[in-house]
Design an enzyme around this catalytic site. Structure first.
Site, short mmCIF file in Angstrom:
data_model
loop_
_atom_site.label_atom_id
_atom_site.label_comp_id
_atom_site.label_asym_id
_atom_site.label_seq_id
_atom_site.Cartn_x
_atom_site.Cartn_y
_atom_site.Cartn_z
CG HIS A 193 45.08 52.47 34.46
ND1 HIS A 193 45.88 51.48 34.96
CD2 HIS A 193 43.92 52.07 34.21
CE1 HIS A 193 45.03 50.29 34.73
NE2 HIS A 193 44.01 50.54 34.37
CD GLU A 194 40.56 54.02 32.55
OE1 GLU A 194 40.13 53.51 31.50
OE2 GLU A 194 40.53 53.49 33.51
CG HIS B 4 43.48 50.24 29.56
ND1 HIS B 4 43.95 49.09 29.63
CD2 HIS B 4 43.01 50.50 30.68
CE1 HIS B 4 43.61 48.62 30.97
NE2 HIS B 4 43.02 49.53 31.38
CD GLU C 181 42.95 46.82 33.95
OE1 GLU C 181 43.24 47.74 34.40
OE2 GLU C 181 42.10 46.74 32.95
CG ASP D 295 48.35 49.58 37.04
OD1 ASP D 295 47.46 50.63 36.82
OD2 ASP D 295 48.16 48.73 37.84
ZN LIG Z 1 42.41 49.42 33.46
#
Ligand SMILES: [Zn+2]
Length: 424
Positions: A287-288, A291, A365, A369
């Site tokens: 997930h990070e 980004h 976000e 995801d």
């Molecule tokens: Zn996040």
């Protein structure tokens, strides 16, 4: 008697400022009240989607924790609005200005630094009771606090030393630039401010963060192999995987990227590694990485950098307007006073942007995801999120309107449903 154009502009501006400040207070407070009501009304039943993974006791703990923090936040925003009013229309800033005039020449760099530093110290004192209540009452009551009064005092001393060592010279340079660079000073200040921020990002992981926490290279070989496999798959270069002793201060868990270029590293809180299994850690990291892959930090910078330039240009114009100073209760018209007034009143004018920025963050976000669901299994991220919601006592039932305005992350139910829809 004809009205003096400066004083009528000043009172018009003062009226606008007070109206917006009160409006922001009313809007935020009513949203927070809605949040408390909404969460407490749903306290007796775990939402269907989480019925198997979250117990009623955990759900109730999250509701009570949310309500306690909301009540504290409501008093905090009221006190800080009062503080801003006292400093501006109440003449507080002018009083500080006059007090320092006994020691330093008004309008000079030393005077300006003293004025702005005093404001910083006062703000810190106003904030202190709320920080103490949050840490030693609320976080403690819900079992999150690991901070001792001794560590709190040591942290405070280190923060104060750092603020003095970096902040005071920084203020001096900023004030010098405004005096030395002519009418385009705001352009110089902007360039300096931007470079300073990049420098901080560069030195933070290696020089500043270690003043507060211990960072040890990730030792778990099996987990390390998994994480390195994921990084290679995603084409991400990193200068190391570290574990941070977050448990010294709090039981809340987290993971983050820090630094850029050569100082880029991945940091796991020890509290996160204790809670999640290897699959879940990998999903959180993916997930990070999402980004990073979607360049969210760069996109944010691409909007914030021109926005801060526009604000500084606005300040460059306001500084020439007598009504700006007199409208905000100040007879002094020097640069430090202008800076102080500007940043004290700015939040009242920009609060309508909060829901826009929150929305943008929630979009990011969802994108991160979706990326994690491609690189790992969506089910692992769902499992990790559920554990984190439970252990951090995050509410599963936020008020939709509150959430739209304030939340940087999508509500639990929406986020989990979206991830489950991505599951092949
Ligand atoms: Zn996040």
């Amino acid at each position: 008697m004809p009205a003096d154009p400066v004083s009528s502009a000043a009172s018009g501006f003062a009226a606008l400022f007070v109206t917006l400040l009160l409006l922001s207070l009313v809007v935020k407070t009513s949203l927070m009240r809605r949040q408390i009501r909404h969460v407490l009304a749903r306290r007796e039943q775990v939402p269907q989607a989480f019925a198997e993974s979250i117990t009623l006791a955990s759900h109730q703990r999250a509701a009570d924790y949310t309500a306690a923090r909301m009540r504290l936040a409501m008093s905090e925003i009221a006190v800080s609005a009062l503080f801003v009013l006292l400093l501006t229309l109440g003449g507080g800033l002018q009083a500080i200005h006059d007090a320092w005039s006994a020691a330093f020449a008004p309008g000079g760099i030393a005077h300006g630094v003293a004025l702005l530093a005093t404001l910083g110290v006062l703000g810190w004192f106003i904030d202190l009771p709320f920080v103490l209540i949050k840490t030693f009452v609320i976080e403690k009551r819900f079992g999150f606090n690991r901070m001792t009064p001794r560590l709190f005092a040591a942290d405070t001393a280190r923060e104060a030393a750092l603020a003095a060592a970096i902040g005071l010279p920084l203020l001096a340079v900023l004030l010098w630039l405004t005096a030395a660079m002519g009418s385009l000073w705001w352009l110089w200040v902007w360039a300096f401010w931007l470079s300073f921020n990049l420098l901080v990002m560069l030195i933070w992981p290696t020089f500043i963060a270690p003043l507060f926490n211990r960072f040890t290279p990730l030792a778990d070989e099996a987990l390390k192999a998994r994480v390195e496999g994921l990084l290679a798959r995603c084409g991400f270069q990193s200068k190391g995987l570290f574990v941070m002793d977050g448990s010294r201060r709090s039981a809340h868990g987290n993971a983050y990227f820090t630094g850029f270029g050569a100082s880029k590293r991945i940091v796991f809180f020890d509290t996160l590694l204790d809670k999640l299994n290897a699959d879940e850690v990998e999903a959180v990291l993916a997930h990070e990485l999402g980004h990073f892959r979607h360049r969210h930090i760069l996109k944010r910078l691409a909007v914030l950098a021109p926005a801060s330039l526009a604000l500084l240009a606005l300040l460059g114009w306001l500084i020439e307007q007598p009504w700006f100073f007199s409208g905000l209760g100040s007879a002094a018209t020097d640069t430090a006073t202008a800076l102080a007034l500007f940043f004290l009143v700015l939040p009242a004018f920009t609060f309508p942007l909060a829901p826009v920025l929150s929305y943008w963050s929630r979009v990011h976000e969802f994108e991160a995801d979706a990326y994690a669901a491609q690189q790992t299994r969506a089910a692992d991220l769902v499992a990790a999120l559920v554990k984190l919601y439970r252990d951090n006592a995050s509410t599963l039932t936020p008020d939709p309107l509150y959430s739209r305005f304030f939340d940087s992350h999508p509500p639990a139910a929406l986020r989990v449903a979206r991830l489950q829809s991505l599951q092949p």
